[in-house]
Design an enzyme around this catalytic site. Structure first.
Site, short mmCIF file in Angstrom:
data_model
loop_
_atom_site.label_atom_id
_atom_site.label_comp_id
_atom_site.label_asym_id
_atom_site.label_seq_id
_atom_site.Cartn_x
_atom_site.Cartn_y
_atom_site.Cartn_z
N ASP A 93 39.92 17.28 -21.26
CA ASP A 93 41.38 18.12 -21.63
C ASP A 93 42.50 17.17 -21.53
O ASP A 93 42.44 16.24 -20.98
CB ASP A 93 41.37 19.19 -20.22
CG ASP A 93 42.41 20.08 -20.56
OD1 ASP A 93 43.67 19.71 -20.93
OD2 ASP A 93 42.14 21.19 -20.38
N ILE A 94 43.15 17.22 -22.48
CA ILE A 94 44.27 16.30 -22.77
C ILE A 94 45.47 16.35 -21.68
O ILE A 94 46.46 15.87 -21.77
CB ILE A 94 44.94 16.23 -24.23
CG1 ILE A 94 45.16 17.49 -24.87
CG2 ILE A 94 44.18 15.10 -24.97
CD1 ILE A 94 46.13 17.49 -25.82
N HIS A 141 35.91 25.07 -17.79
CA HIS A 141 36.49 23.79 -17.38
C HIS A 141 35.49 23.23 -16.15
O HIS A 141 35.17 24.19 -15.42
CB HIS A 141 37.84 24.23 -16.72
CG HIS A 141 38.83 24.84 -17.61
ND1 HIS A 141 40.01 24.10 -17.80
CD2 HIS A 141 39.00 25.85 -18.38
CE1 HIS A 141 40.95 24.69 -18.78
NE2 HIS A 141 40.16 26.08 -18.85
N HIS A 164 35.43 28.43 -23.61
CA HIS A 164 35.50 27.20 -23.04
C HIS A 164 34.99 27.02 -21.49
O HIS A 164 35.67 28.29 -20.98
CB HIS A 164 36.40 26.30 -23.34
CG HIS A 164 37.78 26.61 -23.09
ND1 HIS A 164 38.58 27.68 -23.90
CD2 HIS A 164 38.62 26.75 -22.03
CE1 HIS A 164 39.76 28.27 -23.38
NE2 HIS A 164 39.81 27.44 -22.26
#
Ligand code: 5GP
Ligand code: ZN
Length: 121
Positions: free
Chosen positions: A30-31, A93, A91
């Site tokens: 994750d950015i 996490h 998605h």
């Protein structure tokens, strides 16, 4: 889906810090990381919600493989969550450790790169 950020990551149109890839799944950092190694695991096929994906069991096996790998390397706990507030491509996490930065800033490219090298599968 032409306007989906994660589909663009799948095709390589948008770069990512890749952790794992096979024919059907992709995992990348994750950015805006909440923790060290904050990772998003996605099916390459565009579906909006995790529950829309037809091979949920297979998808979770991939997520589990990555989570166990992270636990082994970090010697720490690995948390997970499913949200979908921002991006409408399924998605999951994965987050290493107990502490979360609840106001994350864009990750430093050098740190993201070394995290990718540490955890890549
Ligand atoms: P959610 O939709 O579950 O609320 O969160 C989506 C996550 O995707 C966020 O944590 C956000 O930082 C991340 N994200 C959004 N755009 C990009 C991107 O272009 N690249 C990467 N690697 N992560 C992104
Ligand atoms: Zn998509």
């Amino acid at each position: 889906m032409s306007d989906c950020i994660f589909c663009k990551i799948v095709t390589g149109e948008i770069p990512c810090y890749k952790i794992y890839e096979d024919e059907k799944y992709l995992a990348f950092l994750d950015i805006y990381p909440w923790t060290e190694g904050h990772t998003l695991v996605i099916p390459k096929q565009h579906v909006e919600w995790v529950w829309d994906y037809p091979e949920l069991g297979e998808y979770f096996e991939v997520v589990g493989k990555i989570a166990r790998h992270y636990r082994e390397i970090s010697k720490d706990i690995v948390r997970s969550n499913i949200d979908g507030w921002q991006v409408q491509h399924a998605h999951i996490h994965l987050k290493i450790g107990k502490l979360s930065d609840l106001n994350p800033k864009q990750g430093d490219p050098d740190i993201l790169k070394s995290t990718m090298e540490k955890y890549r599968l």
